[in-house]
Design a protein around this motif. Structure first.
Motif, PDB file in Angstrom:
ATOM      1  N   LEU A  47       0.838  -1.206   0.000  1.00 48.95           N
ATOM      2  CA  LEU A  47       0.000   0.000   0.000  1.00 48.95           C
ATOM      3  C   LEU A  47       0.868   1.249   0.000  1.00 48.95           C
ATOM      4  O   LEU A  47       0.631   2.200  -0.756  1.00 48.95           O
ATOM      5  CB  LEU A  47      -0.928   0.009   1.227  1.00 48.95           C
ATOM      6  N   GLY A  48       1.893   1.231   0.860  1.00 45.53           N
ATOM      7  CA  GLY A  48       2.753   2.415   1.000  1.00 45.53           C
ATOM      8  C   GLY A  48       3.566   2.698  -0.249  1.00 45.53           C
ATOM      9  O   GLY A  48       3.949   3.841  -0.501  1.00 45.53           O
ATOM     10  N   LEU A  49       3.819   1.658  -1.059  1.00 46.92           N
ATOM     11  CA  LEU A  49       4.551   1.855  -2.311  1.00 46.92           C
ATOM     12  C   LEU A  49       3.596   2.110  -3.477  1.00 46.92           C
ATOM     13  O   LEU A  49       4.018   2.200  -4.631  1.00 46.92           O
ATOM     14  CB  LEU A  49       5.442   0.635  -2.605  1.00 46.92           C
ATOM     15  N   GLY A  50       2.305   2.193  -3.167  1.00 44.97           N
ATOM     16  CA  GLY A  50       1.325   2.556  -4.196  1.00 44.97           C
ATOM     17  C   GLY A  50       1.037   1.447  -5.182  1.00 44.97           C
ATOM     18  O   GLY A  50       0.669   1.709  -6.328  1.00 44.97           O
ATOM     19  N   ILE A  51       1.191   0.192  -4.765  1.00 43.27           N
ATOM     20  CA  ILE A  51       0.917  -0.932  -5.669  1.00 43.27           C
ATOM     21  C   ILE A  51      -0.539  -1.353  -5.518  1.00 43.27           C
ATOM     22  O   ILE A  51      -1.027  -1.549  -4.407  1.00 43.27           O
ATOM     23  CB  ILE A  51       1.890  -2.091  -5.373  1.00 43.27           C
ATOM     24  N   GLY A  52      -1.247  -1.439  -6.639  1.00 44.00           N
ATOM     25  CA  GLY A  52      -2.680  -1.725  -6.579  1.00 44.00           C
ATOM     26  C   GLY A  52      -3.217  -2.244  -7.894  1.00 44.00           C
ATOM     27  O   GLY A  52      -2.479  -2.858  -8.671  1.00 44.00           O
ATOM     28  N   PRO A  53      -4.496  -2.005  -8.149  1.00 42.12           N
ATOM     29  CA  PRO A  53      -5.154  -2.544  -9.340  1.00 42.12           C
ATOM     30  C   PRO A  53      -4.410  -2.185 -10.624  1.00 42.12           C
ATOM     31  O   PRO A  53      -3.925  -1.057 -10.773  1.00 42.12           O
ATOM     32  CB  PRO A  53      -6.535  -1.881  -9.311  1.00 42.12           C
ATOM     33  N   GLY A  54      -4.295  -3.162 -11.526  1.00 37.82           N
ATOM     34  CA  GLY A  54      -3.595  -2.952 -12.790  1.00 37.82           C
ATOM     35  C   GLY A  54      -2.115  -3.274 -12.724  1.00 37.82           C
ATOM     36  O   GLY A  54      -1.456  -3.383 -13.750  1.00 37.82           O
ATOM     37  N   ASP A  55      -1.595  -3.425 -11.499  1.00 35.93           N
ATOM     38  CA  ASP A  55      -0.170  -3.720 -11.335  1.00 35.93           C
ATOM     39  C   ASP A  55       0.057  -5.229 -11.250  1.00 35.93           C
ATOM     40  O   ASP A  55      -0.802  -5.961 -10.758  1.00 35.93           O
ATOM     41  CB  ASP A  55       0.371  -3.078 -10.055  1.00 35.93           C
ATOM     42  N   GLU A  56       1.233  -5.643 -11.695  1.00 38.84           N
ATOM     43  CA  GLU A  56       1.653  -7.036 -11.521  1.00 38.84           C
ATOM     44  C   GLU A  56       2.837  -7.084 -10.566  1.00 38.84           C
ATOM     45  O   GLU A  56       3.698  -6.203 -10.595  1.00 38.84           O
ATOM     46  CB  GLU A  56       2.083  -7.632 -12.875  1.00 38.84           C
ATOM     47  N   VAL A  57       2.846  -8.113  -9.721  1.00 34.89           N
ATOM     48  CA  VAL A  57       3.965  -8.327  -8.801  1.00 34.89           C
ATOM     49  C   VAL A  57       4.456  -9.754  -8.997  1.00 34.89           C
ATOM     50  O   VAL A  57       3.661 -10.697  -8.989  1.00 34.89           O
ATOM     51  CB  VAL A  57       3.539  -8.091  -7.328  1.00 34.89           C
ATOM     52  N   ILE A  58       5.760  -9.890  -9.192  1.00 37.40           N
ATOM     53  CA  ILE A  58       6.329 -11.221  -9.427  1.00 37.40           C
ATOM     54  C   ILE A  58       6.765 -11.821  -8.092  1.00 37.40           C
ATOM     55  O   ILE A  58       7.504 -11.188  -7.325  1.00 37.40           O
ATOM     56  CB  ILE A  58       7.516 -11.147 -10.398  1.00 37.40           C
ATOM     57  N   THR A  59       6.270 -13.027  -7.818  1.00 42.65           N
ATOM     58  CA  THR A  59       6.631 -13.688  -6.559  1.00 42.65           C
ATOM     59  C   THR A  59       6.877 -15.174  -6.799  1.00 42.65           C
ATOM     60  O   THR A  59       6.844 -15.644  -7.925  1.00 42.65           O
ATOM     61  CB  THR A  59       5.558 -13.421  -5.475  1.00 42.65           C
ATOM     62  N   THR A  60       7.155 -15.880  -5.720  1.00 42.88           N
ATOM     63  CA  THR A  60       7.525 -17.296  -5.812  1.00 42.88           C
ATOM     64  C   THR A  60       6.361 -18.205  -5.436  1.00 42.88           C
ATOM     65  O   THR A  60       5.636 -17.918  -4.481  1.00 42.88           O
ATOM     66  CB  THR A  60       8.716 -17.605  -4.877  1.00 42.88           C
ATOM     67  N   PRO A  61       6.215 -19.315  -6.152  1.00 42.30           N
ATOM     68  CA  PRO A  61       5.153 -20.261  -5.795  1.00 42.30           C
ATOM     69  C   PRO A  61       5.491 -21.123  -4.579  1.00 42.30           C
ATOM     70  O   PRO A  61       4.588 -21.708  -3.990  1.00 42.30           O
ATOM     71  CB  PRO A  61       5.016 -21.140  -7.038  1.00 42.30           C
ATOM     72  N   ILE A  62       6.786 -21.217  -4.229  1.00 45.06           N
ATOM     73  CA  ILE A  62       7.130 -22.038  -3.055  1.00 45.06           C
ATOM     74  C   ILE A  62       7.183 -21.117  -1.848  1.00 45.06           C
ATOM     75  O   ILE A  62       8.233 -20.607  -1.443  1.00 45.06           O
ATOM     76  CB  ILE A  62       8.465 -22.789  -3.248  1.00 45.06           C
ATOM     77  N   SER A  63       6.010 -20.845  -1.298  1.00 45.60           N
ATOM     78  CA  SER A  63       5.894 -19.927  -0.173  1.00 45.60           C
ATOM     79  C   SER A  63       4.591 -20.172   0.554  1.00 45.60           C
ATOM     80  O   SER A  63       3.740 -20.943   0.124  1.00 45.60           O
ATOM     81  CB  SER A  63       5.948 -18.480  -0.656  1.00 45.60           C
ATOM     82  N   PHE A  64       4.455 -19.453   1.684  1.00 41.73           N
ATOM     83  CA  PHE A  64       3.210 -19.473   2.456  1.00 41.73           C
ATOM     84  C   PHE A  64       2.139 -18.653   1.716  1.00 41.73           C
ATOM     85  O   PHE A  64       2.458 -17.820   0.854  1.00 41.73           O
ATOM     86  CB  PHE A  64       3.489 -18.897   3.852  1.00 41.73           C
ATOM     87  N   ALA A  65       0.897 -18.870   2.067  1.00 44.46           N
ATOM     88  CA  ALA A  65      -0.263 -18.217   1.450  1.00 44.46           C
ATOM     89  C   ALA A  65      -0.123 -16.701   1.312  1.00 44.46           C
ATOM     90  O   ALA A  65      -0.562 -16.096   0.327  1.00 44.46           O
ATOM     91  CB  ALA A  65      -1.514 -18.550   2.272  1.00 44.46           C
ATOM     92  N   THR A  66       0.528 -16.090   2.310  1.00 43.70           N
ATOM     93  CA  THR A  66       0.701 -14.628   2.326  1.00 43.70           C
ATOM     94  C   THR A  66       1.222 -14.073   1.004  1.00 43.70           C
ATOM     95  O   THR A  66       0.739 -13.043   0.536  1.00 43.70           O
ATOM     96  CB  THR A  66       1.718 -14.258   3.443  1.00 43.70           C
ATOM     97  N   SER A  67       2.215 -14.750   0.413  1.00 41.54           N
ATOM     98  CA  SER A  67       2.906 -14.212  -0.765  1.00 41.54           C
ATOM     99  C   SER A  67       1.938 -13.906  -1.899  1.00 41.54           C
ATOM    100  O   SER A  67       2.163 -12.983  -2.666  1.00 41.54           O
ATOM    101  CB  SER A  67       3.957 -15.209  -1.263  1.00 41.54           C
ATOM    102  N   ALA A  68       0.878 -14.694  -2.035  1.00 44.20           N
ATOM    103  CA  ALA A  68      -0.103 -14.446  -3.087  1.00 44.20           C
ATOM    104  C   ALA A  68      -1.299 -13.662  -2.542  1.00 44.20           C
ATOM    105  O   ALA A  68      -1.794 -12.732  -3.195  1.00 44.20           O
ATOM    106  CB  ALA A  68      -0.566 -15.770  -3.678  1.00 44.20           C
ATOM    107  N   ASN A  69      -1.758 -14.005  -1.337  1.00 41.55           N
ATOM    108  CA  ASN A  69      -2.982 -13.380  -0.803  1.00 41.55           C
ATOM    109  C   ASN A  69      -2.878 -11.865  -0.695  1.00 41.55           C
ATOM    110  O   ASN A  69      -3.820 -11.145  -1.034  1.00 41.55           O
ATOM    111  CB  ASN A  69      -3.311 -13.944   0.584  1.00 41.55           C
ATOM    112  N   VAL A  70      -1.740 -11.363  -0.224  1.00 37.00           N
ATOM    113  CA  VAL A  70      -1.628  -9.901  -0.026  1.00 37.00           C
ATOM    114  C   VAL A  70      -1.720  -9.157  -1.356  1.00 37.00           C
ATOM    115  O   VAL A  70      -2.176  -8.017  -1.399  1.00 37.00           O
ATOM    116  CB  VAL A  70      -0.327  -9.481   0.698  1.00 37.00           C
ATOM    117  N   LEU A  71      -1.287  -9.816  -2.432  1.00 35.91           N
ATOM    118  CA  LEU A  71      -1.377  -9.175  -3.745  1.00 35.91           C
ATOM    119  C   LEU A  71      -2.848  -9.013  -4.138  1.00 35.91           C
ATOM    120  O   LEU A  71      -3.256  -7.977  -4.662  1.00 35.91           O
ATOM    121  CB  LEU A  71      -0.594  -9.980  -4.790  1.00 35.91           C
ATOM    122  N   VAL A  72      -3.639 -10.047  -3.848  1.00 43.72           N
ATOM    123  CA  VAL A  72      -5.083  -9.960  -4.108  1.00 43.72           C
ATOM    124  C   VAL A  72      -5.699  -8.871  -3.227  1.00 43.72           C
ATOM    125  O   VAL A  72      -6.548  -8.097  -3.675  1.00 43.72           O
ATOM    126  CB  VAL A  72      -5.755 -11.332  -3.870  1.00 43.72           C
TER     127      VAL A  72
END
Ligand SMILES: *Cc1c(COP(=O)(O)O)cnc(C)c1O
Length: 381
Positions: A47-72
């Motif tokens: 939020l503080g970096l202004g990342i939101g709708p329309g943006d893509e964030v690249i992350t890893t699939p071998i992680s806890f739920a947080t890594s994907a959920n927070v992006l949603v």
């Protein structure tokens, strides 16, 4: 902790400030904010970096739920890159292949406490003007080429959850070198109000607060901060203890052909959060889940950290992810499992775990799984 309770000030207050100061000093970063989870810390960073709708964030699939959920949560699209075959950390070459004009950030996880290739990731981020947000939930004691996690990125998040290297029961810490991010996160963690309660009830007299943004209640309580401070004092002792246990596991499993043990790359100091091994499926007739069931029957508790995020039901349905997207991660996802690792585990415990595992693997090598329950080996639906 009793002092925090007796003081009468149990919400965010002086002990939270002490915990934040301790993180700043330990990591050599100018800003640290304690919050009620690592997930909240990453949410605030996005939020503080202004990342939101329309943006893509690249992350890893071998992680806890947080890594994907927070992006949603912030309305951004998760983009999964593949992992490196040795550490299972985000592979910078795969990240480079998945960049698009909409990519805004890279969110690596220092998996099991082994630092990511920060040199390659920071170079990519700088070249393409991307934010680097580190999930350092496993990596509080780690360093990469002598630099602590969080000292070379836009932000890093640490966890004080029950299973982590140190705990407050629940809790998290966001660190950053960016004053504007620190200020935004400080406001957003306290409902978006213009000043915290600690300051509001201070000596300067009555002041109205104002709502500057629709924030969250992500505050850490002073009671939990007191627990976190006491744990922080034990951090290096716990680390040395886990490192010793990792050495014992390495020795006990060195000649076990069915098991691939964790690696440590040169010039890194791992945090040794988890001892996660991989089953060499080519050497046995059982699936990983069948091996787990048999070892659990020997009264040894095992974990799986983690099955590939993009193949979980929500992410398949919402984003259409399917097998084949991240082949290295998907292969690891079917093979990995974690052995018990915590201070207080004895040398005899390690020997028991290794013996139980070897006993099961000896059978798995030569015989079909008894009963052959196909459901036990099915990948996530
Ligand atoms: C535990 C964990 C988190 C979440 O931490 P919380 O403090 O429980 O929110 C995030 N990422 C990874 C990799 C974790 O293991």
């Amino acid at each position: 902790m009793l002092a925090a309770l007796r003081s009468g000030w149990v919400t965010m207050g002086p002990r939270v400030q002490q915990l934040e100061a301790a993180f700043r000093a330990m990591l050599g970063v100018p800003h640290a904010l304690a919050v009620n989870s690592c997930t909240a810390a990453i949410h605030l960073a996005l939020l503080g970096l202004g990342i939101g709708p329309g943006d893509e964030v690249i992350t890893t699939p071998i992680s806890f739920a947080t890594s994907a959920n927070v992006l949603v949560h912030v309305g951004a699209a998760p983009v999964f890159a593949d992992v490196e075959p040795d550490t299972l950390n985000l592979d910078p070459r795969s990240v480079a292949e998945r960049l698009t004009p909409r990519t805004r950030a890279i969110m690596p996880v220092h998996l099991y406490g082994h630092p990511c290739d920060m040199g390659a990731l920071t170079a990519l981020a700088e070249r393409h003007g991307l934010q680097l947000i580190e999930d350092a939930a496993h990596a509080i004691e780690a360093s990469w080429q002598g630099r602590r996690m969080g000292s070379a990125s836009a932000a890093a998040a640490f966890s004080l959850y029950a299973t982590k290297n140190i705990t407050a029961g629940e809790g998290g810490v966001l660190v950053t070198s960016r004053p504007e991010l620190a200020e935004a996160a400080e406001i957003l963690r306290n409902h978006g109000l213009s000043r915290g309660a600690w300051k509001r009830y201070g000596a300067e007299g009555f002041r109205h607060w104002e709502i500057l943004a629709p924030g969250y209640n992500y505050k850490l309580s002073d009671v939990l901060a007191a627990i976190g401070l006491a744990q922080l004092a034990k951090l290096e002792g716990f680390w040395a203890e886990r490192r010793r246990l990792v050495g014992l596991y390495d020795a006990a499993l060195a000649d076990c052909a069915e098991i691939a043990r964790p690696v440590v790359r040169p010039a890194v100091r791992p945090a040794y959060h988890l001892y996660s091994v991989r089953l060499r499926l080519e050497q046995v007739r059982w699936t990983r889940d069948q091996v787990l069931a048999a070892v659990q029957a020997e009264r040894i508790g095992l974990g799986v950290h983690f099955r590939a995020l993009h193949l979980h039901p929500y992410y398949r349905q919402r984003f259409g992810f399917a097998p084949g997207l991240c082949p290295v991660a998907e292969a690891a996802s079917e093979r990995l499992f974690s052995l018990p690792l915590y201070p207080g585990l004895t040398e005899a415990d390690v020997a028991d775990v290794a013996a139980a595992l070897r006993k099961v693997l000896a059978v798995a090598r030569s015989q079909a799984f008894p009963g052959g329950d196909p459901a036990a080996s099915a990948p996530p639906a």
